[in-house]
Structures are given as structure tokens and as C-alpha cells.
Design a protein around this motif. Structure first.
Motif, PDB file in Angstrom:
ATOM      1  N   MET A  52      30.077  36.388  55.596  1.00 23.08           N
ATOM      2  CA  MET A  52      28.970  35.487  55.904  1.00 23.08           C
ATOM      3  C   MET A  52      27.696  35.984  55.233  1.00 23.08           C
ATOM      4  N   LEU A  53      27.451  35.513  54.027  1.00 22.37           N
ATOM      5  CA  LEU A  53      26.277  35.912  53.255  1.00 22.37           C
ATOM      6  C   LEU A  53      25.375  34.709  52.999  1.00 22.37           C
ATOM      7  N   PRO A  54      24.080  34.925  52.842  1.00 24.05           N
ATOM      8  CA  PRO A  54      23.193  33.829  52.468  1.00 24.05           C
ATOM      9  C   PRO A  54      23.437  33.434  51.021  1.00 24.05           C
ATOM     10  N   GLY A  55      23.292  32.171  50.722  1.00 23.08           N
ATOM     11  CA  GLY A  55      23.526  31.720  49.345  1.00 23.08           C
ATOM     12  C   GLY A  55      25.010  31.724  49.026  1.00 23.08           C
ATOM     13  N   GLU A  56      25.404  32.505  48.066  1.00 27.28           N
ATOM     14  CA  GLU A  56      26.818  32.612  47.668  1.00 27.28           C
ATOM     15  C   GLU A  56      27.566  33.440  48.698  1.00 27.28           C
ATOM     16  N   ASP A  57      28.518  32.823  49.413  1.00 27.61           N
ATOM     17  CA  ASP A  57      29.222  33.565  50.463  1.00 27.61           C
ATOM     18  C   ASP A  57      30.280  34.496  49.879  1.00 27.61           C
ATOM     19  N   GLY A  58      30.861  35.299  50.770  1.00 26.60           N
ATOM     20  CA  GLY A  58      31.819  36.305  50.329  1.00 26.60           C
ATOM     21  C   GLY A  58      33.054  35.727  49.665  1.00 26.60           C
ATOM     22  N   TYR A  59      33.538  34.583  50.165  1.00 28.96           N
ATOM     23  CA  TYR A  59      34.718  33.961  49.573  1.00 28.96           C
ATOM     24  C   TYR A  59      34.450  33.556  48.128  1.00 28.96           C
ATOM     25  N   THR A  60      33.296  32.940  47.905  1.00 26.69           N
ATOM     26  CA  THR A  60      32.941  32.487  46.562  1.00 26.69           C
ATOM     27  C   THR A  60      32.778  33.678  45.619  1.00 26.69           C
ATOM     28  N   LEU A  61      32.106  34.719  46.118  1.00 24.98           N
ATOM     29  CA  LEU A  61      31.926  35.927  45.302  1.00 24.98           C
ATOM     30  C   LEU A  61      33.276  36.522  44.926  1.00 24.98           C
ATOM     31  N   LEU A  62      34.191  36.597  45.903  1.00 31.81           N
ATOM     32  CA  LEU A  62      35.509  37.180  45.661  1.00 31.81           C
ATOM     33  C   LEU A  62      36.300  36.375  44.640  1.00 31.81           C
ATOM     34  N   GLN A  63      36.268  35.050  44.759  1.00 31.34           N
ATOM     35  CA  GLN A  63      36.975  34.194  43.807  1.00 31.34           C
ATOM     36  C   GLN A  63      36.431  34.388  42.393  1.00 31.34           C
ATOM     37  N   LYS A  64      35.120  34.473  42.271  1.00 29.16           N
ATOM     38  CA  LYS A  64      34.496  34.667  40.972  1.00 29.16           C
ATOM     39  C   LYS A  64      34.875  36.041  40.398  1.00 29.16           C
ATOM     40  N   GLN A  69      37.748  38.659  33.715  1.00 29.50           N
ATOM     41  CA  GLN A  69      38.538  39.770  33.196  1.00 29.50           C
ATOM     42  C   GLN A  69      37.886  41.125  33.501  1.00 29.50           C
ATOM     43  N   ARG A  70      36.588  41.183  33.396  1.00 25.71           N
ATOM     44  CA  ARG A  70      35.874  42.463  33.551  1.00 25.71           C
ATOM     45  C   ARG A  70      35.898  42.962  34.991  1.00 25.71           C
ATOM     46  N   THR A  71      35.976  42.075  35.952  1.00 27.41           N
ATOM     47  CA  THR A  71      35.845  42.463  37.357  1.00 27.41           C
ATOM     48  C   THR A  71      37.094  42.223  38.193  1.00 27.41           C
ATOM     49  N   LYS A  72      38.132  41.658  37.603  1.00 22.86           N
ATOM     50  CA  LYS A  72      39.279  41.189  38.395  1.00 22.86           C
ATOM     51  C   LYS A  72      40.042  42.302  39.115  1.00 22.86           C
ATOM     52  N   ASP A  73      39.941  43.549  38.629  1.00 25.25           N
ATOM     53  CA  ASP A  73      40.716  44.635  39.227  1.00 25.25           C
ATOM     54  C   ASP A  73      39.913  45.506  40.190  1.00 25.25           C
ATOM     55  N   ILE A  74      38.666  45.125  40.477  1.00 30.22           N
ATOM     56  CA  ILE A  74      37.863  45.900  41.418  1.00 30.22           C
ATOM     57  C   ILE A  74      38.459  45.778  42.824  1.00 30.22           C
ATOM     58  N   PRO A  75      38.791  46.884  43.473  1.00 32.15           N
ATOM     59  CA  PRO A  75      39.318  46.810  44.838  1.00 32.15           C
ATOM     60  C   PRO A  75      38.258  46.258  45.785  1.00 32.15           C
ATOM     61  N   VAL A  76      38.686  45.366  46.689  1.00 30.69           N
ATOM     62  CA  VAL A  76      37.746  44.725  47.608  1.00 30.69           C
ATOM     63  C   VAL A  76      38.273  44.806  49.046  1.00 30.69           C
TER      64      VAL A  76
END
Length: 220
Positions: A52-64, A69-76
Motif C-alpha cells: 500500500m504505497l501512495p501513487g504507484e502501488d507495490g503491485y505495479t512497481l513489482l510488475q514493472k 531486463q535490468r531489474t527482473k532478477d532483483i529478489p523481492v
């Protein structure tokens, strides 16, 4: 360097304090915008992400994150304040590696972070083992207590996926995607049926495969 994206300053500072005391370098962000700016300079080893974040929420950030390619393997690890499990399911479906529900203890938080980092940094090895189960991917062979265990192609791939993510909960949707492919139109019941037959073939060691209610499965 670990990144925390959390709009609640008290929770963010608590998480940061706990991780710094455990020897980690930490950067904090109150929203997605700050996180993306930091990523332009340096990518984190792991992201602790509030939903639950203001603006861009966590789900949207995670999908992006997972689409680039540069960020797809970052553990979350996603963090959710809700008591229902639907947030955890949705987060796992979107590519999160683990989840933690507020309120949580400092010890649990640090332990989850360490586990996910170990999985991410673990070198690829053809031998995967948990308890009496040994999978030799080079020989494509499974041994249980030293005895050969005959598995179908899908059962083998399912077991391999679980072993590669030992201790981490995998949603049914994620299992479907990794084992059957994104174009497979079957239902999640397919996963449940294969888990059942896999447990049976593994005998007593089948108890290593745990059901996480309303989420999916993990092996430990």
C-alpha cells in the motif's frame, strides 16, 4: 545494499534499524519514485516492498520490476498490512520471492531476508538435496534414501522447481507458469494433482512438501 520502499516512516525506520544491526547496508524510500531514481544509480541486492504505497502501488512497481531486463532478477519480499492471504497470493503471482505480514517481529524479518538472499546468491548446481531427496539434474535422476525414484517429466520439473526454491512459498500460478508454461490453459487443480502423486512417489519424504493454505506449496 538493500532497499526498503515503505510509506509509514515508523515501520520503515524499524525495518532499516533491524537490517543495519544485522550488518546490511540499507537505503529507505517513502514511495516508488524515490526507488526508481536510486535504481538508476545502483540496483539493490534485495527489495523489501510495501504493497500500500501512495501513487504507484507495490503491485505495479513489482510488475514493472519483473518486466525490465535490468531489474527482473532483483529478489523481492513484499510486506502487507492486511490479515487476508489474498495480498500474498497476488504478490507471489506478480513475481515476489517471499512475503511477510504486518505486524511482524524483527527476528522474523531478518531471517526472511537472509533466506531469500541465500537463494538468490546460491550458485547453480546440478545436485539439489533436501532431507533424503537428492535430484541430480545432470543425470536427470532422483534418489530418495539412496533408491531411484521414477518420476514423470512434469513431476520431475515440479520437484526441481521446489528444490530450487527450498523454504520459499510458490503460488500455484507461479508453478503453472514455470512447469507448464504461460500458454497452458489448465486449472490450478492440475498442480494439486501432481503434488499429490509426487508426494506418493517420494514416500515418507513426500512430507517435505508443505501446503500453504490458499497460496501454494513449498519444500523444506
Amino acid at each position: 545494499m538493500l532497499y526498503i520502499v515503505e510509506d509509514d516512516v515508523n515501520i520503515r525506520q524499524m525495518e532499516s534499524y533491524a537490517l543495519k544491526n544485522s550488518g546490511f547496508e540499507v537505503a529507505e524510500f517513502a514511495d516508488a519514485a524515490g526507488f526508481w531514481q536510486a535504481c538508476a544509480q545502483q540496483l539493490p541486492e534485495l527489495l523489501l516492498l510495501d504493497i500500500m504505497l501512495p501513487g504507484e502501488d507495490g503491485y505495479t512497481l513489482l510488475q514493472k520490476l519483473r518486466s525490465q531486463q535490468r531489474t527482473k532478477d532483483i529478489p523481492v519480499i513484499i510486506v502487507t498490512a492486511k490479515s487476508t492471504e489474498i495480498d500474498a497470493v497476488r504478490g507471489l503471482e506478480n513475481g515476489a520471492d517471499d512475503y511477510i505480514t504486518k505486524p511482524f517481529g524483527i527476528i522474523e524479518l531478518v531471517a526472511r531476508v537472509k533466506v531469500v538472499l541465500r537463494r538468490a546468491h546460491k550458485p547453480q548446481n546440478s545436485l539439489l538435496q533436501t532431507g533424503q531427496i537428492l535430484l541430480d539434474d545432470e543425470k536427470r535422476q532422483v534418489l530418495v534414501g539412496g533408491q531411484t525414484c521414477s518420476l514423470t517429466f512434469k513431476e520431475y520439473e515440479l520437484l526441481k522447481l521446489l528444490l530450487l526454491n527450498t523454504g520459499i512459498v510458490l503460488s500455484r500460478e507461479r508453478i503453472m507458469d514455470k512447469v507448464w508454461g504461460t500458454d497452458f490453459e489448465g486449472e490450478s487443480r492440475t498442480v494439486d494433482m501432481h503434488i499429490k502423486t509426487l508426494r506418493q512417489k517420494l514416500g515418507e519424504s513426500g512430507s517435505c512438501i508443505k501446503t500453504v493454505r490458499n497460496v501454494g506449496y513449498k519444500i523444506e
